[in-house]
Design a protein around this motif. Structure first.
Motif, mmCIF file in Angstrom:
data_model
loop_
_atom_site.group_PDB
_atom_site.id
_atom_site.type_symbol
_atom_site.label_atom_id
_atom_site.label_comp_id
_atom_site.label_asym_id
_atom_site.label_seq_id
_atom_site.Cartn_x
_atom_site.Cartn_y
_atom_site.Cartn_z
ATOM 1 N N PHE A 1 10.278 -35.289 -19.139
ATOM 2 C CA PHE A 1 10.902 -35.483 -17.803
ATOM 3 C C PHE A 1 10.686 -34.311 -17.003
ATOM 4 N N TYR B 1 10.929 -36.698 -12.075
ATOM 5 C CA TYR B 1 10.278 -37.773 -12.912
ATOM 6 C C TYR B 1 10.540 -37.974 -14.502
ATOM 7 N N SER B 2 10.193 -38.864 -14.948
ATOM 8 C CA SER B 2 9.946 -39.118 -16.418
ATOM 9 C C SER B 2 8.846 -39.908 -16.611
ATOM 10 N N SER C 1 14.528 -42.078 -13.101
ATOM 11 C CA SER C 1 14.010 -41.023 -13.984
ATOM 12 C C SER C 1 14.969 -40.610 -15.201
#
Length: 161
Positions: free
Chosen positions: A39, A128-129, A152
């Motif tokens: 992440f 984000y992930s 995320s």
């Protein structure tokens, strides 16, 4: 163009603070032959990253690892000393990997760079992930608003495992 599900991750070099000082971590080797939850945060020690995002992964670490994940890592456009300090300050040292993308090369190669220069932060990474298996993106969750950590967060990844 941004990275997408099914794409291979680009080659890049992260930096990680170790007991021997900063060390290079080749992305190709880091993701090779394992399943990794990665992440990204816009910046270590920033409010949303420290209060809302990172804690979800620390709290759900065991549940994520129990579902076939070999490693969890956070990456930010920061230097390895900042990432190492953040690991200690958050209690995450030795639990997840804190990877520095010092010049944003990885974020740019993914198409995930984020211009936060208006707020004094320069170019950073989008939040984000992703779930990565042997260097290939299996799942990708990108926040529309970098000030939020919902899409995320660890709960999303847990639902995808």
């Amino acid at each position: 163009m941004s990275i997408a599900k099914g794409d291979s991750l680009p080659s890049a070099t992260f930096m990680e603070l170790t007991e021997n000082g900063p060390e290079k971590v080749a992305s190709d080797e880091f993701f090779k032959s394992k399943r990794v939850v990665l992440f990204a945060v816009p910046g270590a020690f920033t409010p949303t990253c420290s209060i809302n995002h990172l804690p979800t992964y620390l709290e759900n670490r065991d549940a994520i690892l129990s579902r076939g994940v070999d490693e969890i890592a956070v990456v930010a456009v920061n230097d390895p000393f900042v990432m190492g300090g953040w690991a200690k300050a958050t209690g995450g040292e030795g639990k997840i990997r804190y990877l520095a993308d010092p010049d944003g090369a990885f974020a740019k190669a993914l198409g995930m760079e984020l211009d936060l220069s208006g707020g004094g932060l320069g170019t950073r990474s989008k939040r984000y992930s992703m779930l990565v298996k042997d260097g290939v993106v299996e799942e990708l969750n990108v926040e529309d608003n970098s000030g939020e950590a919902t899409v995320s967060a660890a709960a999303t990844i847990l639902g995808q495992l």
